[in-house]
Design an enzyme around this catalytic site. Structure first.
Site, PDB file in Angstrom:
ATOM      1  N   ASP A  24       0.711  -1.567   0.309  1.00  0.00           N
ATOM      2  CA  ASP A  24       0.036  -0.038   0.113  1.00  0.00           C
ATOM      3  C   ASP A  24       1.119   1.718  -0.197  1.00  0.00           C
ATOM      4  OD1 ASP A  24      -2.810   1.923   0.327  1.00  0.00           O
ATOM      5  OD2 ASP A  24      -1.166   2.321   1.855  1.00  0.00           O
ATOM      6  N   ARG A  28      -0.256   6.128  -6.643  1.00  0.00           N
ATOM      7  CA  ARG A  28      -1.193   7.008  -6.754  1.00  0.00           C
ATOM      8  C   ARG A  28      -1.115   8.029  -6.414  1.00  0.00           C
ATOM      9  NH1 ARG A  28      -5.170   4.022  -2.457  1.00  0.00           N
ATOM     10  NH2 ARG A  28      -6.518   5.937  -3.437  1.00  0.00           N
ATOM     11  N   SER A  38      -6.967  -0.609  -0.393  1.00  0.00           N
ATOM     12  CA  SER A  38      -5.900   0.808  -0.051  1.00  0.00           C
ATOM     13  C   SER A  38      -6.160   0.503   2.394  1.00  0.00           C
ATOM     14  CB  SER A  38      -5.622   1.625   0.003  1.00  0.00           C
ATOM     15  OG  SER A  38      -4.639   2.774   0.583  1.00  0.00           O
TER      16      SER A  38
HETATM   17  N1  URA Z   1      -6.440   6.622   2.659  1.00  0.00           N
HETATM   18  C1  URA Z   1      -6.337   6.089   2.075  1.00  0.00           C
HETATM   19  O1  URA Z   1      -4.982   4.693   3.658  1.00  0.00           O
HETATM   20  N2  URA Z   1      -5.938   5.230   1.493  1.00  0.00           N
HETATM   21  C2  URA Z   1      -6.518   5.750  -0.034  1.00  0.00           C
HETATM   22  O2  URA Z   1      -6.374   5.154  -0.912  1.00  0.00           O
HETATM   23  C3  URA Z   1      -7.683   7.389   0.853  1.00  0.00           C
HETATM   24  C4  URA Z   1      -7.601   7.043   2.243  1.00  0.00           C
END
Ligand code: URA
Length: 434
Positions: free
Chosen positions: A161, A168, A183
């Site tokens: 992540d 991202r 995520s």
């Molecule tokens: N919070 C997260 O941890 N991930 C995301 O993609 C958006 C908000």
């Protein structure tokens, strides 16, 4: 399996197989997949979407990119709360000590503020000495001692992540329900909790601007939680205006302490209570909603929640004297008032613009590696619906540098609208998904 075939398959709108998703996540985690191919697949996912099944597989692959914490040897049902992010959204610092004081163990892994939204870690670190970079052993020790641990995500939790989020952030692929869901939930599932309350924000200051999108996100998050054995509920809450009265790190800590002492604005108190009541119910320390609400109010009234926050601060290296002496928290050297130019009602206070004004003062960051100024921020002196005369203060900007104040003022001026009539406002609690 060629990654380019997986990219083209998603580009053409087909659902991916589980082993294709696993190969993608393993390639990202192991560093064997080039960023350009990972980014291409992320964009294809953003444009084409994912089925609930694909999203669950993606989440699972991301959970297994790192370690899964096992807290089963610690007594009690471990419950966390996670918000999808907002402005003035400080409920974690209120509900964690209340829930812990009511007997719910709270292992809480939080993030930092990014863009116009604030982050729990930045708020906590405005307390002198407070350490959020706890090891997993320190997290266990804190949980055993105070019933609560408030920390940042360690490098071992869902490392895929971390890499994917960074990509991202710079490729325009944040606003995707499957990607946001995987995520958030991969980190929450890996931290070893039994149950989770989600606060899915909706409105101008949230990722999801419409109620329909917020509900779709909430449904996806709850469905993934369920499939992974984490009892999950979501509350959809308003984020058209900032929550409470303070935006900015130390200012928000003061506001949380005020709530724990029985004060606070009605919207912040209502949102915090709703989330805490659900934590008590999921943690099975209350028999029903009424019982949970009684316990939450009693923990505030008796001072038990405030006392628990003192213990949490002390356990994590912070100065617990801030609880009784706000002068020990960082404070900005100067203040500037934004006042009403005519008589009427505060009709709108746009959450995103207030958040951006606070970032412009230095309270937030545009990039993950930026540092924040814990002292600066904005205090809202007239929330939407308040009757005002010309010259009455609406916002109080706490600042350090004139140039930053000028940038913030340009945003703050656009955030405020004054109307002839009191605005029709939607409720703070917009809906729920269970
Ligand atoms: N919070 C997260 O941890 N991930 C995301 O993609 C958006 C908000």
């Amino acid at each position: 399996m060629r990654i380019v075939d997986i990219i083209m398959k998603k580009r053409d709108g087909h659902a991916l197989e589980r082993d294709e998703i696993v190969a993608f996540v393993q390639g990202v985690t192991g560093g064997t997949l080039p960023d350009y191919q990972a980014s291409a697949l992320l964009m294809a996912i953003l444009l084409r979407g994912m089925t609930p099944e694909e999203t669950a597989w993606l989440t699972d692959a991301m959970v297994h990119s790192g370690i899964e914490v096992d807290l089963s040897d610690l007594p009690g049902i471990k419950v966390d709360k996670h918000s999808t992010g907002g402005v003035g959204d400080k409920t974690s610092l209120i509900l964690a000590p209340i829930a812990a004081a009511c007997g719910v163990p709270v292992p809480m892994m939080s993030g930092r503020g990014l863009g116009h939204t604030g982050g729990t870690l930045d708020k906590l670190e405005s307390i002198p000495g407070f350490r959020t970079a706890l090891s997993l052993d320190e997290m266990r020790a804190a949980l055993a001692r105070t019933g609560c641990a408030m920390l940042g995500q360690t490098a071992k939790i869902a490392p895929a992540d971390k890499k994917l989020y960074a990509l991202r952030d710079v490729t325009g692929t944040v606003e995707s329900i499957p990607l946001i869901s995987a995520s958030i939930m991969s980190k929450k599932i890996a931290e070893g909790i039994d149950a989770l309350v989600l606060d899915v924000k909706t409105g101008s200051g949230a990722f999801m601007k419409t109620e329909a999108d917020s509900r779709r996100l909430a449904e996806m998050l709850v469905s993934i939680g369920r499939q992974s054995g984490v009892r999950t509920e979501a509350v959809i809450t308003d984020m058209d205006m900032p929550l409470g009265a303070a935006v900015g790190n130390a200012l928000e800590v003061i506001e949380c302490l005020d709530v724990l002492k029985g004060g606070g604005t009605p919207d912040l108190v209502e949102c915090s209570l709703e989330l805490t009541v659900r934590m008590l119910l999921l943690g099975k320390v209350a028999t029903d909603r009424d019982d949970a609400e009684r316990k939450v109010r009693a923990a505030i009234k008796s001072g038990a929640a405030l006392d628990r926050f003192r213990q949490i601060i002390e356990c994590q290296g912070g100065d617990p004297r801030v609880v009784d002496d706000y002068g020990r928290l960082p404070a900005a050297p100067s203040r500037h008032l934004v006042t009403a130019d005519r008589r009427g009602y505060v009709a709108r206070l746009d959450a995103e613009l207030v958040g951006r004004a606070s970032v412009a003062l230095g309270a937030g960051r545009d990039r993950v590696e930026d540092s924040v100024d814990p002292a600066v921020g904005i205090v809202i002196t007239a929330k939407p619906g308040t009757a005002i005369d010309a010259g009455d203060p609406i916002l109080e900007l706490h600042y350090r540098e004139q140039a930053k104040l000028d940038a913030a003022l340009a945003l703050a001026a656009r955030a405020v609208a004054i109307g002839e009539e009191p605005p029709v406002r939607r409720a703070i609690i917009v809906g729920e998904v269970r």
